[in-house]
Motif scaffolding. Structure first.
Motif, short mmCIF file in Angstrom:
data_model
loop_
_atom_site.label_atom_id
_atom_site.label_comp_id
_atom_site.label_asym_id
_atom_site.label_seq_id
_atom_site.Cartn_x
_atom_site.Cartn_y
_atom_site.Cartn_z
N LYS A 243 0.73 -1.25 -0.01
CA LYS A 243 0.07 -0.01 -0.26
C LYS A 243 0.88 1.10 0.17
N ILE A 244 0.62 1.85 -0.80
CA ILE A 244 1.20 3.46 -0.83
C ILE A 244 0.72 4.46 -0.08
N TRP A 245 -0.95 4.57 -0.40
CA TRP A 245 -1.62 5.09 0.48
C TRP A 245 -3.16 4.97 0.28
N HIS A 246 -4.13 5.43 1.38
CA HIS A 246 -5.50 5.12 1.21
C HIS A 246 -6.08 6.45 1.80
N TYR A 247 -7.40 6.42 1.14
CA TYR A 247 -8.26 7.46 1.41
C TYR A 247 -9.65 7.06 1.70
N GLN A 248 -10.17 7.18 2.93
CA GLN A 248 -11.39 6.42 3.19
C GLN A 248 -12.58 7.58 3.06
N VAL A 249 -13.51 7.32 2.31
CA VAL A 249 -14.71 8.25 1.80
C VAL A 249 -15.86 8.05 2.80
N VAL A 250 -16.16 7.06 3.72
CA VAL A 250 -17.16 6.77 4.45
C VAL A 250 -16.68 6.01 5.64
N HIS A 251 -16.65 6.53 6.90
CA HIS A 251 -16.06 5.78 7.93
C HIS A 251 -17.11 4.89 8.61
N HIS A 252 -16.75 3.70 8.95
CA HIS A 252 -17.66 2.65 9.64
C HIS A 252 -19.17 2.85 8.78
N ASP A 253 -19.07 2.39 7.70
CA ASP A 253 -20.31 2.46 6.89
C ASP A 253 -21.34 1.55 7.16
N ILE A 254 -22.58 2.41 7.41
CA ILE A 254 -23.77 1.48 7.74
C ILE A 254 -24.83 1.85 6.58
N TRP A 255 -24.65 2.30 5.60
CA TRP A 255 -25.42 2.80 4.46
C TRP A 255 -25.34 1.91 3.09
N ASP A 256 -24.46 0.93 3.08
CA ASP A 256 -24.02 0.41 1.76
C ASP A 256 -23.73 1.28 0.77
N TYR A 257 -22.92 2.53 1.25
CA TYR A 257 -22.12 3.43 0.38
C TYR A 257 -21.21 2.89 -0.31
N ASP A 258 -20.85 1.69 -0.66
CA ASP A 258 -19.94 1.20 -1.25
C ASP A 258 -19.14 2.09 -2.46
N ILE A 259 -17.89 2.24 -2.63
CA ILE A 259 -17.47 2.87 -3.71
C ILE A 259 -17.76 1.98 -5.07
N PRO A 260 -18.57 2.45 -6.02
CA PRO A 260 -19.09 1.54 -6.86
C PRO A 260 -18.37 1.40 -8.09
N CYS A 261 -17.35 2.33 -8.56
CA CYS A 261 -16.99 2.27 -9.72
C CYS A 261 -15.09 2.66 -9.52
N ALA A 262 -14.51 2.09 -10.91
CA ALA A 262 -13.06 2.67 -10.58
C ALA A 262 -12.84 3.89 -10.53
N PRO A 263 -11.78 4.47 -9.92
CA PRO A 263 -11.34 5.98 -10.08
C PRO A 263 -10.78 6.44 -11.30
N ASN A 264 -10.90 7.54 -11.76
CA ASN A 264 -10.11 8.12 -13.10
C ASN A 264 -9.25 8.61 -12.96
N LEU A 265 -8.09 8.41 -13.76
CA LEU A 265 -6.72 9.09 -13.84
C LEU A 265 -7.00 10.34 -14.28
#
Ligand code: HEC
Length: 545
Positions: free
Chosen positions: A134-156
């Motif tokens: 791992k080089i880095w991580h960035y969390q967009v939802v902490h302790h998710d209880i909504w099913d707010y998955d990251i649903p797609c690949a990020p874009n460069l």
């Protein structure tokens, strides 16, 4: 794919999204269970393209001694599942880095057995493609209880700032938040704020006190549901909806699922879903589609030590284990595996046949061998409309359908107006162009129409949409994705619609373009069926200029 997962994952780990190739490696995420039953961990792995051997594994649920382990209870690495990258992986060849977005941890809506921040669920991950480090991580939802998955690949992408070009990744989300992160460090290029959010009152749950919010200019959907959001299509619809929701609660994004019936916007499929975004390197704009529709959810206590009708137990098991794929009883899904189809199939099969399907699984359907015989019989009774007067004593059968999860969600419940349209104001679907340099929305147009409303003079209301855009060097953004089953081209600079074509079924996929003998083609899969109320299809449509 079932090996090396720290548990007998059996057929609970598969992949519905292709991976990426880097040198001799095939790097792949997975699709795992998100329900209250047993789930596999969503490790990201690199396989040797020649031998199939696993070359590296990144533990998205860290093992003892690995960083991030402290963000879970000590035994979680053996039991918790999810945190899987099902939406696709992006390769930066030059850097030798893969960028992956991960989904929530299982179970989707109660996290009392996974108290903590839950790294690396709901994260954008930068991994060394050769080693998986791992080089880095960035969390967009902490302790998710909504099913707010990251649903797609990020874009460069690239961002021009102070006369310099910064390499970044842009991650669209179900919440309609765009995160633009420095490709080398993971630092947000535009400031993100940790905002206090309401807390759960479900026993055992410990929700996270804050959630990350990008600047308002990078939030491209409605955020939360309020009285003033109620549909204004006509007076009848407004009155009907007001009455429907009078006992429901509403408010900001990130309200936790509680015992009340809570309206959630964007709903659990987003915002953005699997289609993701398209990036134009010439004008540094990102094109992303999204939906604006509400859904409701509430939590109930898993039944225990009481007597219940067999049919009702079957209904509860169905609600918690099967609706993810087969839809709820009230939902008019027209795909091949909808609830109504299952009822028809069940009517044609013996109880033994059905018990076998549940015990062994079939194709993409996981097996439910961990359900007790009493529970399997209850599901069969529910599907066959029997057992409405047969009371069973729950203390006599092991109630493990909830896998010891004490609180369950009623599912993701759609809600519509008196004529079946969304309950909130238009537009119900959008296409946005987001300028990377300024971090603002350049243009946003409604995506899709309802022909029935078009006939009444309502143009471009937008519809719920699934599937992504494609941007060409020639200046066009192509996208289908809408419930009206049309395929469209927009001017990339202005958002003006230039062309549309009626498909036979929904194009809930991302188009592709390719060249043969100097001639350019455009292709889209029109599989339909993915959105309730739209029929399945089975065609590819290919166009030339
Ligand atoms: C992960 C998605 C998923 C879940 C969860 C799921 N199913 Fe399925 N189910 C499928 C798919 C896909 C098929 C079609 C399988 C095939 O024919 O290849 C299917 C088929 C079936 C069939 C028809 C089997 C046949 O003989 O043709 C039945 C009955 C069924 N499911 C019942 C259930 C019940 C009951 C549950 C909950 C306990 C459930 N399913 C949960 C995906 C799922």
């Amino acid at each position: 794919m079932k090996e090396g997962l720290n548990r007998d994952a059996d057929n609970r780990n598969k992949s519905t999204t292709p991976g990426v190739i880097y040198k001799d490696l095939y790097i792949l995420g997975s699709t795992v269970g998100e329900g209250p039953g047993p789930a596999a961990p969503g490790y990201i792995r690199a396989f040797d393209v020649r031998s199939g051997a696993v070359v590296w594994t990144f533990h998205t649920i860290p093992l003892p001694g690995e960083p991030g382990y402290e963000t879970w209870p000590p035994e979680a690495w053996k039991k918790s599942g999810g945190a899987n990258s099902w939406g696709g992986i992006t390769m930066d060849e030059e850097r030798g880095v893969v960028y992956c977005g991960t989904g929530s941890a299982a179970y989707d809506h109660w996290g009392g057995d996974r108290i903590g921040q839950n790294l690396y669920a709901n994260c954008v991950l930068a991994l060394d493609a050769a080693t998986g480090v791992k080089i880095w991580h960035y969390q967009v939802v902490h302790h998710d209880i909504w099913d707010y998955d990251i649903p797609c690949a990020p874009n460069l992408v690239q961002v021009q700032k102070d006369g310099k070009l910064i390499d970044a990744v842009a991650q669209p989300t179900k919440m309609g938040h765009l995160f633009i992160l420095d490709r080398d460090t993971g630092t947000p290029v535009f400031p993100v704020e940790e905002v206090p959010v309401p807390q759960s009152d479900i026993p055992g749950e410990v929700s996270w006190p804050t959630q990350p919010m990008p600047p308002i200019s990078l939030r491209y959907t409605r955020q939360g549901f309020y009285e003033h959001e109620i549909t204004d299509l006509n007076d009848e619809a407004t009155t009907f909806v007001k009455d429907q929701i009078k006992h429901m609660t509403m408010g900001d994004l990130f309200r936790p699922p509680n015992r009340d019936s809570a309206l959630i916007m964007p709903q659990f499929n987003g915002g953005t879903d699997w289609g993701g975004a398209a990036y134009d390197p010439f004008n540094r704009k990102l094109y992303v589609n999204a939906s604006n529709e509400a859904e409701w959810i509430s939590m109930f206590e898993a039944p225990k030590n009481e007597s219940i009708l067999q049919f009702d137990l079957g209904a509860k098991i169905y609600q918690t284990q099967c609706t993810f794929c087969h839809g709820s009883a009230g939902q008019q899904l027209q795909n091949a595996h909808s609830f109504s189809t299952l009822k028809t199939i069940a009517g044609q099969r013996t109880d033994d046949n059905l018990r076998e399907v549940l015990s062994t699984g079939k194709g993409l359907m996981p097996k439910f061998d961990w359900l007790s015989d009493g529970e399997k019989n209850a599901i069969i009774a529910f599907l066959k409309d029997k057992g409405k007067d047969l009371s069973i004593d729950l203390s006599k059968i092991s109630v493990n359908f909830a896998n010891n999860i004490p609180w369950l969600a009623t599912g993701h419940n759609p809600i519509k107006d008196n004529e079946g349209y969304p309950i909130n104001k238009r537009p119900w679907g959008t296409l946005s162009a987001i300028d990377m340099d300024s971090g603002t929305i350049d243009w946003q147009v409604a995506l899709g129409t309802y022909p029935s409303l078009e006939a009444q003079g309502f143009e471009a209301t937008g519809t719920f949409n699934l599937g992504g855009p494609l941007v060409t060097a020639g200046g066009l953004v192509f996208i289908a994705a809408t419930m009206d089953e049309r395929f469209r081209a927009f001017d990339k600079d202005t958002g003006e619609m230039l062309w549309e074509f009626q498909l036979d079924a929904g194009g809930y996929a991302t188009p592709a373009t390719f060249e043969v003998d100097g001639k350019q083609y455009l292709i889209i899969a029109a599989g339909g069926g993915g959105i309730p109320g739209t029929p399945p299809g089975n065609a590819y449509y290919c166009f030339s200029l």
